[in-house]
Design an enzyme around this catalytic site. Structure first.
Site, PDB file in Angstrom:
ATOM      1  CB  SER A 247      -0.918   0.016   1.216  1.00  0.00           C
ATOM      2  OG  SER A 247      -0.159   0.299   2.375  1.00  0.00           O
ATOM      3  CE  LYS A 248      -1.872   4.939  -4.457  1.00  0.00           C
ATOM      4  NZ  LYS A 248      -2.796   5.897  -5.026  1.00  0.00           N
TER       5      LYS A 248
END
Ligand code: GLU
Length: 493
Positions: A247-248
């Site tokens: 995930s970012k």
């Protein structure tokens, strides 16, 4: 019957293009290329608070850099809000949806009761059965309402065959009458996404596995709207080495496409690597040209098992998955050198070492040098860092080999100027002549020629490893070699 393949990449522009999104885009694009279909780019920007212009531009730039092309769009979901609302009205008019005036508290109370078995689960949505006059009365009292889809009641299920996961079935009784329009009139994602897919005549929805939970509901929407249901292919997740979802938020820049661009990846190498995250051929082949990949690709080849993106956070050499690095190195070393030159040019420009003569009278030298040194490089930025000594005279000397190959052999303080004189005296600077000088020097001094060679390599290139010594010296050039060896005295002081 229209069999045209139409796929879409539908990112929400809430941050940079990350590798998961890029992989989805690539799979869609490959499938369109393979089938002669159309690829549509649709920006799902209805979450106004989180969508940004910068992110939209970042997505477009990222796709363009990767070479992922689209035939239609970019379309913007936010431009079609009237259509989404019209679809909701159509569903109300046809009796497939209803207005629900319940408050959150009402609903919670009834769900509690259903849990205890006091009412059936079907009785949780009481507004479903409201008579038209009751609806009208509530509306004239200005009671806010949401619009819910009427999920069929009784035995039965929504079933579909996902191209990757196989048959997926969900019983009607496990699907609540879900909200499609909020009380403020805003259509919800499930509806907007389906309405857009219908309008864009999407034949195959290829998206991340997180979409799988929405699919049964969306199929109900397609049917209620009287639209053909597309085929679905959901892609497995990409996990980090600890098996956490990429995930970012968690991995930051390390999962951003632009990070790879800035760190010296060739775009095709990144595409090739990303494709392998969750797709494979039966012979586990790893390197594909664009044409080969289009030929080999199939949605059926997408793996069900989640893939691991082996991010190496703390290893400066392998700042990312070593496989990604090795795929990049493969292209860097094996593409025709002409294809690499423009990339090296921009690296040298960034490092302030570009000489316009490399496109003029020094063109051959430039191409030969790049060809020579690339065989040990992994990323384009290596040309500006590890390769600095070839393109500039101010280059750092790696301290480790300096100590081991130079300072440890005190004699080199005298021997370097001697070799310099000998090399300077050579009339035609050829491997044979250079070899002769080195051999004679070693013999005269009664030392191993390796001492001279490693010392020279370290001083002339700043590095312990590299191409063969003759290639190095000829590439760097007689004059510069001589000069560097003479100046090496300073390291002993
Ligand atoms: N906008 C959605 C996302 O970025 C797209 C989901 C889909 O492809 O249907 O996750």
């Amino acid at each position: 019957m229209n069999n045209e393949v139409r796929v879409r990449f539908a990112p929400s522009p809430t941050g940079y293009l990350h590798i998961g999104g890029a992989r989805t885009a690539i799979y869609n694009w490959l499938f369109a290329q393979k089938t002669g279909g159309k690829m549509i780019l649709r920006i799902e920007d209805t979450d106004v608070e989180r969508s940004t212009e910068e992110s939209i531009q970042g997505i477009i730039d990222g796709l363009t850099w990767l070479g992922v092309t689209w035939d239609e769009g970019p379309f913007f979901q936010s431009h079609f809000i009237k259509e989404h609302q019209a679809a909701a009205r159509k569903l109300l008019d046809s009796g497939h949806a209803y207005k629900c005036f319940c408050t959150k508290e009402d609903l919670e109370r009834r769900r509690e009761k259903a849990k205890k078995g006091e009412i059936t689960s079907k009785e949780t949505d009481l507004c479903r059965g409201l008579a038209p006059e009751d609806v009208a009365a509530k509306e004239s009292d200005c009671i806010p309402y949401v619009i819910r889809l009427k999920v069929p009641r009784g035995a039965g299920s929504v079933a579909f065959k996902d191209i990757v996961y196989g048959v997926v079935e969900k019983q009607y009784e496990d699907i609540e009458d879900f909200v499609i329009v909020r009380s403020n009139g805003q259509p919800l994602y499930l509806l907007t996404n389906a309405v857009d897919d219908i309008r864009d005549r999407i034949s195959h929805v290829v998206r991340g596995q997180d979409g799988l939970a929405n699919t049964p509901k969306q199929i109900l929407l397609y049917k209620a709207l009287g639209a053909p249901v597309p085929k679905f292919a959901h892609m497995s997740l990409t996990l980090d080495p600890k098996k956490a979802k990429i995930s970012k938020r968690k991995h930051g820049e390390l999962v951003a496409v632009h990070f790879y661009r800035e760190h010296g990846f060739l775009s095709w190498a990144l595409v090739n690597f990303l494709v392998l995250l969750g797709w494979s051929t039966s012979d586990s082949r790893e390197i594909f040209s664009k044409e080969e990949l289009i030929e080999a690709f199939s949605l059926e080849g997408i793996n069900r098992a989640n893939s691991i993106f082996n991010i190496q956070k703390n290893d400066p050499k392998f700042f990312t998955d070593p496989k990604a690095i090795s795929v990049n190195a493969h292209y860097l070393r094996n593409l025709p050198v002409e294809e690499i030159l423009p990339h090296v040019k921009s690296e040298l420009e960034k490092a302030g070492m570009w000489d316009p003569a490399y496109e003029g009278e020094k063109r051959d030298w430039f191409a030969r040098t790049v060809d020579l040194i690339r065989s040990r490089y992994h990323v384009l930025t290596d040309f500006g860092t590890l390769g600095r000594a070839y393109f500039a005279d101010d280059y750092p000397i790696d301290p480790k080999p300096l100590k081991k190959n130079v300072l440890k052999h005190e004699g080199l303080k005298e021997w370097f100027p001697m070799v310099a004189d000998q090399l300077e005296a050579i009339e035609t600077f050829t491997p044979e002549e250079i070899e002769r000088v080195m051999r004679e020097m070693a013999e005269d001094l009664e030392i191993k020629s390796g001492i001279i060679i490693n010392g020279i390599r370290t001083i002339v290139t700043g590095q312990a490893a590299g191409p063969g010594i003759f290639d190095i010296l000829i590439t760097v050039g007689q004059e510069r070699v001589v000069d560097r060896l003479r100046k090496a005295v300073k390291f002993f002081e």
